[in-house]
Design an enzyme around this catalytic site. Structure first.
Site, PDB file in Angstrom:
ATOM      1  N   ASN A  84      51.374 -10.499  39.343  1.00  0.00           N
ATOM      2  CA  ASN A  84      50.521 -11.575  38.827  1.00  0.00           C
ATOM      3  C   ASN A  84      50.323 -11.505  37.317  1.00  0.00           C
ATOM      4  O   ASN A  84      49.363 -12.057  36.780  1.00  0.00           O
ATOM      5  CB  ASN A  84      49.152 -11.582  39.526  1.00  0.00           C
ATOM      6  CG  ASN A  84      49.294 -11.689  41.028  1.00  0.00           C
ATOM      7  OD1 ASN A  84      50.111 -12.465  41.528  1.00  0.00           O
ATOM      8  ND2 ASN A  84      48.516 -10.887  41.766  1.00  0.00           N
ATOM      9  N   ARG A  85      51.241 -10.821  36.627  1.00  0.00           N
ATOM     10  CA  ARG A  85      51.202 -10.692  35.170  1.00  0.00           C
ATOM     11  C   ARG A  85      49.999  -9.912  34.668  1.00  0.00           C
ATOM     12  O   ARG A  85      49.672  -9.956  33.488  1.00  0.00           O
ATOM     13  CB  ARG A  85      51.240 -12.074  34.492  1.00  0.00           C
ATOM     14  CG  ARG A  85      52.509 -12.890  34.787  1.00  0.00           C
ATOM     15  CD  ARG A  85      53.763 -12.155  34.306  1.00  0.00           C
ATOM     16  NE  ARG A  85      54.948 -13.005  34.340  1.00  0.00           N
ATOM     17  CZ  ARG A  85      55.845 -12.997  35.329  1.00  0.00           C
ATOM     18  NH1 ARG A  85      55.669 -12.212  36.387  1.00  0.00           N
ATOM     19  NH2 ARG A  85      56.902 -13.777  35.270  1.00  0.00           N
ATOM     20  N   LEU A  86      49.326  -9.165  35.532  1.00  0.00           N
ATOM     21  CA  LEU A  86      48.207  -8.325  35.118  1.00  0.00           C
ATOM     22  C   LEU A  86      48.736  -6.918  34.806  1.00  0.00           C
ATOM     23  O   LEU A  86      48.440  -5.938  35.500  1.00  0.00           O
ATOM     24  CB  LEU A  86      47.127  -8.282  36.200  1.00  0.00           C
ATOM     25  CG  LEU A  86      46.370  -9.593  36.419  1.00  0.00           C
ATOM     26  CD1 LEU A  86      45.356  -9.440  37.549  1.00  0.00           C
ATOM     27  CD2 LEU A  86      45.662 -10.025  35.134  1.00  0.00           C
TER      28      LEU A  86
END
Length: 226
Positions: free
Chosen positions: A197-199
């Site tokens: 989730n691009r975290l």
């Protein structure tokens, strides 16, 4: 770009609880992991490939990928023609940044600081370990200079191969006077770990005192948003 390929990064990232006490220890762990993986899988073909960014006198950046040929607690290092674009820009400004990136492992290390020229002994020691043909190529190529066609490069190679024939001795080919190397003396070392989730995780060691990468008191650790 309607055909953008989207890949969710499935790396394990990196946490404050698991990061090593110094940037040297953590960098060594990740480099060793990349080298080990390259020996058993084909998705990390050049574990030592490092992108090096320099800045010219007008403040315009340049970036290129070379091979990391030195790596110790003083910082990562590479070899190059000292009159190449990177060599001239280093001489003009001293600023440098470099990154080791292993997409298949969802990992990267970023180094920022100033460039320090390697000693002649360090350069000569590495040069002598190169294959004969690579040593000849160092003479044949005036890095970054224009040349008309491939044949000019091949002709230069043949000329130096004849001048310095291979007798199986490292001393067969002297170190060119226009060939050297640089080390990144770091002010900052960032460890990037890709996550879903691009975290992503970004843990950064920043210099707070003089000292090499393995001196804990010289560094402080912080987290940055992805």
């Amino acid at each position: 770009m309607s055909d953008v390929l989207r890949t969710d990064y499935t790396g394990e990232g990196i946490s404050e609880a698991e990061v090593a006490a110094t940037p040297w220890e953590q960098a060594r762990l990740w480099v060793d992991d990349a080298v080990a993986r390259s020996r058993v899988q084909d998705d990390v073909p050049e574990p030592y490939a490092i992108s090096v960014a320099t800045v010219d006198g007008a403040g315009r950046p340049n970036v290129r990928t070379v091979l990391m040929r030195f790596f110790d607690a003083n910082g990562p290092g590479f070899v190059t023609g000292t009159q190449s674009t990177k060599g001239l820009e280093i001489a003009a400004t001293g600023g440098i940044a470099a990154a080791l990136t292993w997409p298949a492992m969802f990992r990267a290390i970023r180094f920022r600081g100033v460039a320090e020229q390697l000693s002649r002994d360090e350069v000569a020691g590495y040069f002598g370990s190169r294959p004969w043909a690579s040593r000849i190529s160092a003479w044949a190529s005036r890095q970054s200079q224009p040349i008309e066609g491939r044949q000019g490069l091949e002709d230069a190679y043949a000329r130096y191969a004849a001048q310095f024939p291979d007798h199986g001795d490292p001393a067969d080919v002297p170190v060119p006077d226009f060939w050297g190397g640089y080390r990144v003396v770091c002010d900052e070392v960032e460890f990037w770990g890709g996550r879903r989730n691009r975290l992503h995780d970004r843990l950064v060691f920043s210099r707070v005192a003089p000292g090499p990468l393995d001196e804990a008191d010289a560094w402080t650790l912080s987290r940055r948003q992805p």
